[in-house]
Design a protein around this motif. Structure first.
Motif, PDB file in Angstrom:
ATOM      1  N   VAL A  10       0.833  -1.203   0.000  1.00 22.32           N
ATOM      2  CA  VAL A  10       0.000   0.000   0.000  1.00 22.32           C
ATOM      3  C   VAL A  10       0.870   1.257   0.000  1.00 22.32           C
ATOM      4  CG1 VAL A  10      -1.902   1.197   1.140  1.00 22.32           C
ATOM      5  CG2 VAL A  10      -1.656  -1.278   1.435  1.00 22.32           C
ATOM      6  N   PRO A  11       0.737   2.130  -1.010  1.00 19.68           N
ATOM      7  CA  PRO A  11       1.452   3.403  -0.986  1.00 19.68           C
ATOM      8  C   PRO A  11       0.860   4.344   0.074  1.00 19.68           C
ATOM      9  CG  PRO A  11       0.773   2.800  -3.218  1.00 19.68           C
ATOM     10  CD  PRO A  11       0.032   1.906  -2.280  1.00 19.68           C
ATOM     11  N   ARG A  12       1.693   5.220   0.612  1.00 18.40           N
ATOM     12  CA  ARG A  12       1.224   6.187   1.592  1.00 18.40           C
ATOM     13  C   ARG A  12       0.108   7.066   1.032  1.00 18.40           C
ATOM     14  NH1 ARG A  12       5.926   8.244   2.972  1.00 18.40           N
ATOM     15  NH2 ARG A  12       5.842  10.133   1.708  1.00 18.40           N
ATOM     16  N   TRP A  13      -0.846   7.408   1.891  1.00 21.49           N
ATOM     17  CA  TRP A  13      -2.007   8.259   1.623  1.00 21.49           C
ATOM     18  C   TRP A  13      -3.089   7.583   0.792  1.00 21.49           C
ATOM     19  CZ3 TRP A  13      -0.438  10.765   5.331  1.00 21.49           C
ATOM     20  CH2 TRP A  13       0.721  11.540   5.390  1.00 21.49           C
ATOM     21  N   THR A  14      -2.954   6.293   0.537  1.00 21.98           N
ATOM     22  CA  THR A  14      -4.013   5.574  -0.178  1.00 21.98           C
ATOM     23  C   THR A  14      -4.830   4.739   0.807  1.00 21.98           C
ATOM     24  OG1 THR A  14      -2.611   3.661  -0.688  1.00 21.98           O
ATOM     25  CG2 THR A  14      -2.619   5.482  -2.277  1.00 21.98           C
ATOM     26  N   ASN A  15      -5.972   4.212   0.361  1.00 23.26           N
ATOM     27  CA  ASN A  15      -6.933   3.584   1.273  1.00 23.26           C
ATOM     28  C   ASN A  15      -7.220   2.111   0.996  1.00 23.26           C
ATOM     29  OD1 ASN A  15      -7.640   6.613   0.977  1.00 23.26           O
ATOM     30  ND2 ASN A  15      -8.663   6.053   2.876  1.00 23.26           N
ATOM     31  N   ALA A  16      -6.941   1.631  -0.200  1.00 23.93           N
ATOM     32  CA  ALA A  16      -7.284   0.246  -0.528  1.00 23.93           C
ATOM     33  C   ALA A  16      -6.558  -0.717   0.405  1.00 23.93           C
ATOM     34  CB  ALA A  16      -6.932  -0.058  -1.978  1.00 23.93           C
ATOM     35  N   TYR A  41      -3.398   5.250   4.702  1.00 18.69           N
ATOM     36  CA  TYR A  41      -2.208   4.769   5.402  1.00 18.69           C
ATOM     37  C   TYR A  41      -1.203   5.924   5.510  1.00 18.69           C
ATOM     38  CZ  TYR A  41      -3.845  -0.053   4.773  1.00 18.69           C
ATOM     39  OH  TYR A  41      -4.572  -1.216   4.821  1.00 18.69           O
ATOM     40  N   ILE A  42      -0.571   6.084   6.656  1.00 17.94           N
ATOM     41  CA  ILE A  42       0.299   7.238   6.871  1.00 17.94           C
ATOM     42  C   ILE A  42       1.774   6.922   6.636  1.00 17.94           C
ATOM     43  CG2 ILE A  42      -1.347   8.294   8.433  1.00 17.94           C
ATOM     44  CD1 ILE A  42       0.427   7.416  10.789  1.00 17.94           C
ATOM     45  N   TRP A  43       2.059   5.768   6.075  1.00 16.10           N
ATOM     46  CA  TRP A  43       3.405   5.363   5.669  1.00 16.10           C
ATOM     47  C   TRP A  43       3.246   4.511   4.421  1.00 16.10           C
ATOM     48  CZ3 TRP A  43       0.327   2.295   8.332  1.00 16.10           C
ATOM     49  CH2 TRP A  43       0.077   2.558   9.691  1.00 16.10           C
ATOM     50  N   ASN A  44       4.338   4.245   3.749  1.00 13.18           N
ATOM     51  CA  ASN A  44       4.326   3.178   2.751  1.00 13.18           C
ATOM     52  C   ASN A  44       4.262   1.870   3.532  1.00 13.18           C
ATOM     53  OD1 ASN A  44       4.844   4.750   0.249  1.00 13.18           O
ATOM     54  ND2 ASN A  44       6.766   5.235   1.273  1.00 13.18           N
ATOM     55  N   TYR A  45       3.275   1.042   3.215  1.00 11.60           N
ATOM     56  CA  TYR A  45       2.988  -0.132   4.031  1.00 11.60           C
ATOM     57  C   TYR A  45       3.274  -1.393   3.236  1.00 11.60           C
ATOM     58  CZ  TYR A  45       0.347  -2.737   7.628  1.00 11.60           C
ATOM     59  OH  TYR A  45      -0.030  -3.571   8.649  1.00 11.60           O
ATOM     60  N   GLY A  46       4.119  -2.248   3.794  1.00 12.75           N
ATOM     61  CA  GLY A  46       4.483  -3.458   3.069  1.00 12.75           C
ATOM     62  C   GLY A  46       4.721  -4.627   3.997  1.00 12.75           C
ATOM     63  N   ALA A  47       5.511  -5.576   3.530  1.00 11.17           N
ATOM     64  CA  ALA A  47       5.783  -6.784   4.313  1.00 11.17           C
ATOM     65  C   ALA A  47       7.233  -7.196   4.125  1.00 11.17           C
ATOM     66  CB  ALA A  47       4.854  -7.914   3.885  1.00 11.17           C
ATOM     67  N   LEU A  48       7.774  -7.857   5.134  1.00 11.84           N
ATOM     68  CA  LEU A  48       9.146  -8.341   5.085  1.00 11.84           C
ATOM     69  C   LEU A  48       9.151  -9.780   4.599  1.00 11.84           C
ATOM     70  CD1 LEU A  48      12.031  -7.382   5.753  1.00 11.84           C
ATOM     71  CD2 LEU A  48      11.793  -8.587   7.931  1.00 11.84           C
ATOM     72  N   PRO A  49       9.763 -10.042   3.467  1.00 14.44           N
ATOM     73  CA  PRO A  49       9.784 -11.400   2.915  1.00 14.44           C
ATOM     74  C   PRO A  49      10.428 -12.415   3.846  1.00 14.44           C
ATOM     75  CG  PRO A  49      10.469  -9.813   1.263  1.00 14.44           C
ATOM     76  CD  PRO A  49      10.428  -9.087   2.571  1.00 14.44           C
ATOM     77  N   LYS A  75       9.767   9.455   0.209  1.00 11.80           N
ATOM     78  CA  LYS A  75       9.224   9.099  -1.099  1.00 11.80           C
ATOM     79  C   LYS A  75       8.006   8.200  -0.978  1.00 11.80           C
ATOM     80  CE  LYS A  75      10.506   6.877  -5.490  1.00 11.80           C
ATOM     81  NZ  LYS A  75      11.582   6.201  -6.255  1.00 11.80           N
ATOM     82  N   ILE A  76       7.026   8.402  -1.850  1.00  6.37           N
ATOM     83  CA  ILE A  76       5.862   7.522  -1.930  1.00  6.37           C
ATOM     84  C   ILE A  76       6.154   6.458  -2.980  1.00  6.37           C
ATOM     85  CG2 ILE A  76       3.412   7.323  -2.486  1.00  6.37           C
ATOM     86  CD1 ILE A  76       3.050  10.163  -1.482  1.00  6.37           C
ATOM     87  N   PHE A  77       6.094   5.188  -2.573  1.00  3.15           N
ATOM     88  CA  PHE A  77       6.402   4.089  -3.481  1.00  3.15           C
ATOM     89  C   PHE A  77       5.133   3.494  -4.078  1.00  3.15           C
ATOM     90  CE2 PHE A  77      10.117   4.391  -0.776  1.00  3.15           C
ATOM     91  CZ  PHE A  77      11.144   4.311  -1.707  1.00  3.15           C
ATOM     92  N   SER A  78       5.301   2.763  -5.157  1.00  4.76           N
ATOM     93  CA  SER A  78       4.172   2.145  -5.843  1.00  4.76           C
ATOM     94  C   SER A  78       3.908   0.744  -5.299  1.00  4.76           C
ATOM     95  CB  SER A  78       4.449   2.051  -7.346  1.00  4.76           C
ATOM     96  OG  SER A  78       4.696   3.317  -7.893  1.00  4.76           O
ATOM     97  N   ASN A 129      18.014   4.693   0.806  1.00 10.40           N
ATOM     98  CA  ASN A 129      18.383   5.808  -0.058  1.00 10.40           C
ATOM     99  C   ASN A 129      17.640   7.091   0.276  1.00 10.40           C
ATOM    100  OD1 ASN A 129      20.235   4.298  -1.696  1.00 10.40           O
ATOM    101  ND2 ASN A 129      18.482   3.351  -2.716  1.00 10.40           N
ATOM    102  N   ASP A 130      16.871   7.080   1.363  1.00 11.23           N
ATOM    103  CA  ASP A 130      16.170   8.293   1.775  1.00 11.23           C
ATOM    104  C   ASP A 130      17.188   9.352   2.215  1.00 11.23           C
ATOM    105  OD1 ASP A 130      13.247   9.242   2.632  1.00 11.23           O
ATOM    106  OD2 ASP A 130      14.669   9.944   4.159  1.00 11.23           O
ATOM    107  N   PRO A 131      16.919  10.630   1.955  1.00  6.49           N
ATOM    108  CA  PRO A 131      17.852  11.686   2.347  1.00  6.49           C
ATOM    109  C   PRO A 131      18.196  11.700   3.837  1.00  6.49           C
ATOM    110  CG  PRO A 131      16.212  12.549   0.827  1.00  6.49           C
ATOM    111  CD  PRO A 131      15.783  11.162   1.167  1.00  6.49           C
TER     112      PRO A 131
END
Length: 296
Positions: free
Chosen positions: A60-66, A100-108, A138-141, A172-174
């Motif tokens: 889920v990219p940040r600021w999206t709802n799905a 979502y207030i962060w880029n939301y993912g999972a750790l493989p 950065k907002i990721f896809s 790689n974030d600043p």
């Protein structure tokens, strides 16, 4: 580096010192039902030898709802939008948070074993990989894969199950060069951890459910603690892929784990992907525009 890892507990999440192949599925597609991110198939390697980074893939990219989930019961475990009572699910906008207030993912290559009680939380796992909140700028896809630096972890207790939430930042974030542990997040991103705790506490309330609870009184544990959790859940994942524990309804089909009894060929995996119907139609949803104001 864009990719979607459709293999639950196969190509994911080793510390990137170990090179691992991943199936690459480009671009999220949707249909009048559960959304699937499936299209072009190829094999790709990710990883940096001798690195302490971890690979994260985004749901889920940040600021999206799905509300996107890993479909653990399906072959190759695609990312799909969650469905309840025949309707696609979205997280609510709870003022002042949008989606979502962060880029939301999972750790493989991690698995929270539902049959194993955690000593710290006194609850069993939620039967999923560990979720990750990436706090970079950065907002990721959806489906994108990046290297992240682990910073800490939060122990959410979701309906009686342990649901770990890792806090991480894109290498790689600043600001990544000055953020190394959970206390650095407090210093350089004041309010973000408090907002994260608030978000997880209340995000189910608009559905009529009670507030979520946390182990350790809602304390964010540091990097060293988080790495121990990753290590433990990785061992659970290895037992799962080697058929040494009760996998329940999880489909462990994979192309990477050489000795796994669930391993299939890349040709078989490609055939499974090509069988999935796709559509480019995008549904609109009024819930994404609604704001909820809670009496806290």
């Amino acid at each position: 580096m864009r990719a979607l890892l459709p293999l639950l507990r196969t190509g994911w999440g080793w510390p990137t010192g170990a090179l691992a192949a991943a199936l690459r599925l480009q671009g999220p597609c949707s249909r009048p039902g559960p959304r699937r991110a499936m299209a072009v198939y190829r094999t790709e390697e990710h990883g940096q030898p001798h690195s302490r980074d971890y690979r994260l893939f985004f749901k889920v990219p940040r600021w999206t709802n799905a509300k996107m989930e890993i479909a653990t019961k399906e072959p190759l475990n695609p990312i799909k939008q969650d469905v309840k009572d025949g309707k696609l699910r979205y997280v609510a906008n709870i003022f002042p948070h949008k989606g979502y207030i962060w880029n939301y993912g999972a750790l493989p290559q991690t698995w929270e074993d539902p049959h194993q009680k955690d000593k710290g939380t006194d609850c069993c796992g939620d039967n999923d990989p560990i979720d990750v909140c990436e706090i970079g700028s950065k907002i990721f896809s959806r489906g994108e894969v990046i290297h992240v630096k682990i910073l800490g972890i939060l122990a959410l207790i979701d309906e009686g199950e342990t649901d770990w939430k890792l806090i991480a930042i894109n290498v790689n974030d600043p600001e990544a060069s000055k953020i190394h542990d959970i206390d650095d997040v407090k210093k350089y991103k004041p309010g973000y951890l408090e907002a994260t705790l608030d978000w997880f506490r209340h995000y189910k309330v608009p559905e009529g459910k009670p507030e979520n609870k946390f182990a350790f009184n809602g304390e964010f544990k540091n990097k060293a603690f988080a790495l121990e959790v990753i290590k433990s859940t990785h061992e659970c994942w290895k037992a799962l892929l080697m058929k040494k524990c009760d996998r329940g309804t999880i489909n462990c089909t994979n192309v990477q784990i050489r000795d796994s009894p669930f391993r299939c060929t890349e040709e078989e995996a490609r055939s499974l992907v090509e069988l999935v119907p796709t559509s480019l139609n995008k549904e609109s949803n009024e819930e994404e525009q609604v704001w909820h104001f809670l009496d806290k």
